[in-house]
Design a protein around this motif. Structure first.
Motif, mmCIF file in Angstrom:
data_model
loop_
_atom_site.group_PDB
_atom_site.id
_atom_site.type_symbol
_atom_site.label_atom_id
_atom_site.label_comp_id
_atom_site.label_asym_id
_atom_site.label_seq_id
_atom_site.Cartn_x
_atom_site.Cartn_y
_atom_site.Cartn_z
ATOM 1 N N GLY A 1 0.778 -1.238 0.000
ATOM 2 C CA GLY A 1 0.000 0.000 0.000
ATOM 3 C C GLY A 1 0.807 1.284 0.000
ATOM 4 N N PRO A 2 1.839 1.397 0.853
ATOM 5 C CA PRO A 2 2.583 2.661 0.903
ATOM 6 C C PRO A 2 3.292 3.024 -0.399
ATOM 7 N N ARG A 3 3.559 2.036 -1.253
ATOM 8 C CA ARG A 3 4.210 2.337 -2.525
ATOM 9 C C ARG A 3 3.234 2.129 -3.691
ATOM 10 N N ASP A 4 2.917 0.898 -4.006
ATOM 11 C CA ASP A 4 2.062 0.601 -5.148
ATOM 12 C C ASP A 4 0.672 1.186 -4.964
ATOM 13 N N GLY A 5 0.213 1.213 -3.716
ATOM 14 C CA GLY A 5 -1.126 1.719 -3.448
ATOM 15 C C GLY A 5 -1.260 3.217 -3.575
ATOM 16 N N LEU A 6 -0.256 3.943 -3.110
ATOM 17 C CA LEU A 6 -0.353 5.407 -3.064
ATOM 18 C C LEU A 6 0.221 6.113 -4.286
ATOM 19 N N GLN A 7 1.006 5.413 -5.097
ATOM 20 C CA GLN A 7 1.769 6.123 -6.132
ATOM 21 C C GLN A 7 0.907 6.833 -7.179
ATOM 22 N N ASN A 8 -0.324 6.357 -7.387
ATOM 23 C CA ASN A 8 -1.178 6.986 -8.398
ATOM 24 C C ASN A 8 -2.122 8.043 -7.839
ATOM 25 N N GLU A 9 -2.049 8.289 -6.518
ATOM 26 C CA GLU A 9 -2.890 9.331 -5.930
ATOM 27 C C GLU A 9 -2.480 10.699 -6.489
ATOM 28 N N LYS A 10 -3.461 11.458 -6.950
ATOM 29 C CA LYS A 10 -3.156 12.743 -7.603
ATOM 30 C C LYS A 10 -2.782 13.829 -6.594
ATOM 31 N N GLU A 11 -3.452 13.845 -5.447
ATOM 32 C CA GLU A 11 -3.155 14.856 -4.433
ATOM 33 C C GLU A 11 -1.927 14.428 -3.628
ATOM 34 N N ALA A 12 -0.995 15.361 -3.433
ATOM 35 C CA ALA A 12 0.223 15.042 -2.683
ATOM 36 C C ALA A 12 -0.115 14.627 -1.255
ATOM 37 N N ILE A 13 0.449 13.524 -0.819
ATOM 38 C CA ILE A 13 0.240 13.032 0.549
ATOM 39 C C ILE A 13 1.483 13.376 1.359
ATOM 40 N N PRO A 14 1.331 14.093 2.473
ATOM 41 C CA PRO A 14 2.502 14.499 3.256
ATOM 42 C C PRO A 14 3.312 13.291 3.731
ATOM 43 N N ALA A 15 4.623 13.490 3.817
ATOM 44 C CA ALA A 15 5.507 12.408 4.252
ATOM 45 C C ALA A 15 5.100 11.875 5.620
ATOM 46 N N GLU A 16 4.652 12.778 6.511
ATOM 47 C CA GLU A 16 4.315 12.313 7.857
ATOM 48 C C GLU A 16 3.121 11.362 7.858
ATOM 49 N N VAL A 17 2.208 11.519 6.897
ATOM 50 C CA VAL A 17 1.075 10.594 6.782
ATOM 51 C C VAL A 17 1.569 9.231 6.298
ATOM 52 N N LYS A 18 2.460 9.238 5.330
ATOM 53 C CA LYS A 18 3.027 7.981 4.832
ATOM 54 C C LYS A 18 3.817 7.281 5.932
ATOM 55 N N ILE A 19 4.575 8.049 6.701
ATOM 56 C CA ILE A 19 5.348 7.483 7.809
ATOM 57 C C ILE A 19 4.423 6.841 8.827
ATOM 58 N N GLU A 20 3.347 7.537 9.165
ATOM 59 C CA GLU A 20 2.377 6.995 10.117
ATOM 60 C C GLU A 20 1.755 5.699 9.588
ATOM 61 N N LEU A 21 1.456 5.668 8.293
ATOM 62 C CA LEU A 21 0.876 4.466 7.688
ATOM 63 C C LEU A 21 1.851 3.295 7.781
ATOM 64 N N VAL A 22 3.113 3.529 7.403
ATOM 65 C CA VAL A 22 4.107 2.453 7.472
ATOM 66 C C VAL A 22 4.291 1.985 8.909
ATOM 67 N N ASN A 23 4.334 2.912 9.850
ATOM 68 C CA ASN A 23 4.506 2.542 11.256
ATOM 69 C C ASN A 23 3.344 1.691 11.761
ATOM 70 N N ARG A 24 2.128 2.049 11.356
ATOM 71 C CA ARG A 24 0.967 1.264 11.757
ATOM 72 C C ARG A 24 1.045 -0.149 11.177
ATOM 73 N N LEU A 25 1.475 -0.244 9.921
ATOM 74 C CA LEU A 25 1.598 -1.554 9.275
ATOM 75 C C LEU A 25 2.719 -2.376 9.902
ATOM 76 N N SER A 26 3.813 -1.709 10.257
ATOM 77 C CA SER A 26 4.907 -2.405 10.942
ATOM 78 C C SER A 26 4.406 -2.997 12.255
ATOM 79 N N SER A 27 3.672 -2.202 13.013
ATOM 80 C CA SER A 27 3.150 -2.665 14.306
ATOM 81 C C SER A 27 2.199 -3.842 14.146
ATOM 82 N N ALA A 28 1.530 -3.917 12.990
ATOM 83 C CA ALA A 28 0.586 -5.014 12.753
ATOM 84 C C ALA A 28 1.297 -6.342 12.532
ATOM 85 N N GLY A 29 2.605 -6.297 12.224
ATOM 86 C CA GLY A 29 3.362 -7.532 12.145
ATOM 87 C C GLY A 29 3.769 -8.014 10.765
#
Length: 305
Positions: free
Chosen positions: A15-43
């Motif tokens: 999701g953080p790469r293939d999922g978000l790469q086609n989004e037209k509106e810029a997503i702040p780095a801190e949102v992407k970081i939070e997403l990756v951190n949540r996924l990391s915590s999920a295991g």
């Protein structure tokens, strides 16, 4: 074909790469970081977190170095980055990627349209990246698009997929993704392809990457499980899409895949509830419902409990 399903499946979160790469509106780095951190915590054992391609072509991935620097790395999790060339590899190396991803196609027409070269030329372009990955002790993953159908040439023969698998094997790939880029694959066809590529590369190192454009992704995952495949890619909240397929709904949703696997008694090491939370988080930021049926149903169940 094996009738016994795997006891454990590795789910690669893209999701953080293939999922978000086609989004037209810029997503702040801190949102992407939070997403990756949540996924990391999920295991997750493997998260595709970045893409070191030219920002000119993929503006959404321009913050990849910042994201890789900002995430909290979980021990035992592989953080992957897409690397189209040596410049991308060097950036991924500097960012601390544990795995780099190279890519080609099983369709000559798609290769010409998408990367302006033949399949053979695309593989040759990655020889330096592959050698550098090995020299630096970094995992090398190969991804083969249009393995079940092409928007330009239509049908793709299983033998054509196996040929690219052989070429990627010879580059030294540790794992190879068989991708249904436009989501046209069906269960029997998927089994034929997986059985064919098994003659060139161990099925234990083959991954299924399915898009749900025609609603067949979960069926295709089950069909792959029956052949012995035990690695699958998915995208939290069903993020992503294919610009080459009208009506494409993107990658199969991680929540749906986990619901299927856990229902089959297959271990993943991933906490589904935490993935649901991550999917709801990123969907709220994007201002639209998640494209995961299981994720939305589980989230609604919590709200009404």
């Amino acid at each position: 074909m094996t009738s016994k399903l795997p006891e454990y499946v590795k789910v690669v979160e893209v999701g953080p790469r293939d999922g978000l790469q086609n989004e037209k509106e810029a997503i702040p780095a801190e949102v992407k970081i939070e997403l990756v951190n949540r996924l990391s915590s999920a295991g997750f054992a493997n998260i595709e977190a970045a893409s070191f391609v030219s920002p000119k072509w993929v503006p959404q991935m321009a913050t990849s170095a910042e994201v890789m620097a900002g995430i909290t790395r979980r021990e035992g999790t592989i953080y992957s980055a897409l690397t189209p060339n040596m410049k991308g590899f060097e950036a991924a190396l500097a960012a601390g990627a544990a795995e780099v991803v190279i890519f080609s196609s099983a369709s000559e027409a798609f290769a010409q349209k998408n990367i302006n070269c033949s399949i053979e030329e695309s593989i040759a372009r990655f020889q330096d990246v592959a050698a550098a990955a090995k020299a630096n002790g970094i995992r090398l993953r190969g991804s083969i698009s249009c393995s079940f159908g092409c928007p330009y040439q239509g049908a793709v023969e299983p033998a054509a997929v196996a040929d690219v698998v052989r070429r990627m094997r010879d580059l030294g790939c540790d794992e190879i993704d068989i991708a249904d880029t436009i989501g046209t694959g069906t269960a029997r066809h998927v089994q034929q392809v997986m059985q064919t590529v098994a003659s060139e590369f161990p099925l234990t190192q083959i991954a299924g990457h399915f898009h749900d454009t025609y609603g067949q992704a979960l069926a295709n995952i089950y069909a792959s499980l029956e052949t012995g495949v035990a690695i699958f890619h998915s995208s939290v909240a069903g993020l992503g899409g294919c610009p080459y397929a009208k009506g494409a709904t993107g990658n199969v949703a991680t929540e749906d895949v986990l619901y299927l696997l856990h229902g089959l008694g297959i271990r993943t090491g991933i906490d589904l509830d935490q993935v649901v939370d991550a999917g709801q988080f990123i969907s709220a930021h994007l201002g639209r419902p998640a494209a995961s049926r299981a994720g939305n149903a589980l989230a609604a169940k919590r709200r009404t409990a």
